[in-house]
Design a protein around this motif. Structure first.
Motif, mmCIF file in Angstrom:
data_model
loop_
_atom_site.group_PDB
_atom_site.id
_atom_site.type_symbol
_atom_site.label_atom_id
_atom_site.label_comp_id
_atom_site.label_asym_id
_atom_site.label_seq_id
_atom_site.Cartn_x
_atom_site.Cartn_y
_atom_site.Cartn_z
ATOM 1 N N ARG A 1 -22.786 -23.820 -56.037
ATOM 2 C CA ARG A 1 -22.972 -24.810 -57.104
ATOM 3 C C ARG A 1 -24.443 -25.203 -57.244
ATOM 4 N NH1 ARG A 1 -18.321 -27.289 -54.911
ATOM 5 N NH2 ARG A 1 -16.535 -26.918 -56.244
ATOM 6 N N TRP A 2 -25.090 -25.456 -56.115
ATOM 7 C CA TRP A 2 -26.490 -25.874 -56.131
ATOM 8 C C TRP A 2 -27.387 -24.767 -56.670
ATOM 9 C CZ3 TRP A 2 -30.974 -24.170 -53.789
ATOM 10 C CH2 TRP A 2 -32.071 -25.031 -53.920
ATOM 11 N N VAL A 3 -27.200 -23.538 -56.200
ATOM 12 C CA VAL A 3 -28.030 -22.422 -56.654
ATOM 13 C C VAL A 3 -27.801 -22.148 -58.136
ATOM 14 C CG1 VAL A 3 -28.387 -19.917 -56.429
ATOM 15 C CG2 VAL A 3 -28.316 -21.370 -54.387
ATOM 16 N N ALA A 4 -26.552 -22.172 -58.589
ATOM 17 C CA ALA A 4 -26.263 -21.944 -60.010
ATOM 18 C C ALA A 4 -26.942 -23.003 -60.877
ATOM 19 C CB ALA A 4 -24.762 -21.930 -60.250
ATOM 20 N N ALA A 5 -26.881 -24.262 -60.460
ATOM 21 C CA ALA A 5 -27.532 -25.344 -61.221
ATOM 22 C C ALA A 5 -29.051 -25.191 -61.191
ATOM 23 C CB ALA A 5 -27.123 -26.705 -60.659
ATOM 24 N N THR A 6 -29.607 -24.824 -60.051
ATOM 25 C CA THR A 6 -31.053 -24.629 -59.920
ATOM 26 C C THR A 6 -31.522 -23.498 -60.826
ATOM 27 O OG1 THR A 6 -31.031 -25.445 -57.652
ATOM 28 C CG2 THR A 6 -32.910 -24.079 -58.294
ATOM 29 N N LEU A 7 -30.819 -22.376 -60.820
ATOM 30 C CA LEU A 7 -31.203 -21.249 -61.668
ATOM 31 C C LEU A 7 -31.031 -21.581 -63.142
ATOM 32 C CD1 LEU A 7 -29.768 -18.262 -59.610
ATOM 33 C CD2 LEU A 7 -32.160 -18.942 -59.855
ATOM 34 N N ALA B 1 -33.021 -13.600 -55.656
ATOM 35 C CA ALA B 1 -32.022 -12.840 -54.905
ATOM 36 C C ALA B 1 -31.729 -13.507 -53.561
ATOM 37 C CB ALA B 1 -32.487 -11.401 -54.702
ATOM 38 N N GLU B 2 -32.777 -14.015 -52.908
ATOM 39 C CA GLU B 2 -32.594 -14.731 -51.632
ATOM 40 C C GLU B 2 -31.722 -15.976 -51.828
ATOM 41 O OE1 GLU B 2 -33.430 -14.254 -48.489
ATOM 42 O OE2 GLU B 2 -34.798 -12.550 -48.623
ATOM 43 N N LEU B 3 -31.997 -16.727 -52.901
ATOM 44 C CA LEU B 3 -31.188 -17.920 -53.188
ATOM 45 C C LEU B 3 -29.725 -17.541 -53.382
ATOM 46 C CD1 LEU B 3 -33.330 -20.056 -55.661
ATOM 47 C CD2 LEU B 3 -32.399 -20.799 -53.471
ATOM 48 N N LEU B 4 -29.491 -16.516 -54.194
ATOM 49 C CA LEU B 4 -28.108 -16.089 -54.449
ATOM 50 C C LEU B 4 -27.417 -15.601 -53.171
ATOM 51 C CD1 LEU B 4 -28.722 -14.270 -57.823
ATOM 52 C CD2 LEU B 4 -27.239 -16.265 -57.503
ATOM 53 N N ALA B 5 -28.164 -14.908 -52.332
ATOM 54 C CA ALA B 5 -27.584 -14.389 -51.086
ATOM 55 C C ALA B 5 -27.317 -15.489 -50.069
ATOM 56 C CB ALA B 5 -28.501 -13.326 -50.483
ATOM 57 N N SER B 6 -27.879 -16.673 -50.278
ATOM 58 C CA SER B 6 -27.613 -17.796 -49.372
ATOM 59 C C SER B 6 -26.273 -18.465 -49.675
ATOM 60 C CB SER B 6 -28.742 -18.828 -49.459
ATOM 61 O OG SER B 6 -28.674 -19.551 -50.678
ATOM 62 N N CYS B 7 -25.622 -18.059 -50.741
ATOM 63 C CA CYS B 7 -24.398 -18.725 -51.218
ATOM 64 C C CYS B 7 -23.162 -18.256 -50.456
ATOM 65 C CB CYS B 7 -24.214 -18.477 -52.715
ATOM 66 S SG CYS B 7 -25.520 -19.152 -53.714
#
Length: 159
Positions: free
Chosen positions: A140-146, A127-133
């Motif tokens: 793009r980076w978070v979507a690829a990481t997940l 959730a923290e990663l997604l909220a950093s977007c």
């Protein structure tokens, strides 16, 4: 009459598993996300739009609103194939054919996996990663990481 998934979602140029939510469905998707028992994070900083995110399965739901320095238009997005499929099933929409690189689970399996995912530290981090977007590069980076993490987890569970 069943509504097709493409009435509510469209593929985003921001990643293979990123989907923009149609304006008419934004509140429906946000209402759905707010009723899920998942970690939710809201980030708001000076000169950047506010981002709210819910961690769901292999991704989640993000809402970006407000003004600021960003390359990402305001709106609601779904990140992750499984998150999208769960949402489509729960909204009663007609599901699409499998996307390239997607392993499709039936709605009951998705719901079971969703219930089994608790609000632990990994989900909070998601959730923290997604909220950093707050801009296109980060999304793009978070979507690829997940997506990579989801594929690795699927490979481990297949063994």
């Amino acid at each position: 009459m069943t509504v097709c998934w493409s009435s509510a979602f469209r593929r985003s140029p921001l990643g293979a598993a990123v989907f923009d939510v149609a304006t008419d469905y934004r509140y429906t998707v946000l209402a759905w996300a707010s009723t899920q028992d998942v970690p939710t994070v809201r980030h708001h900083a000076l000169h950047v739009p506010a981002v709210e995110a819910w961690a769901v399965l292999d991704g989640g739901v993000t809402s970006l609103e407000g003004y600021g320095a960003t390359s990402l238009p305001c709106g609601v997005r779904v990140v992750g194939f499984r998150a999208l499929r769960l949402l489509i099933a729960d909204l009663g929409l007609t599901a699409p054919l499998p996307f390239d690189g997607e392993t499709v689970l039936d709605p009951d399996e998705l719901r079971s996996a969703h219930r089994a995912t608790g609000p632990g530290p990994e989900a909070v981090e998601q959730a923290e990663l997604l909220a950093s977007c707050h801009d296109a590069v980060l999304l793009r980076w978070v979507a690829a990481t997940l997506a990579n993490a989801g594929q690795a987890a699927a490979a481990r569970s297949a063994r």
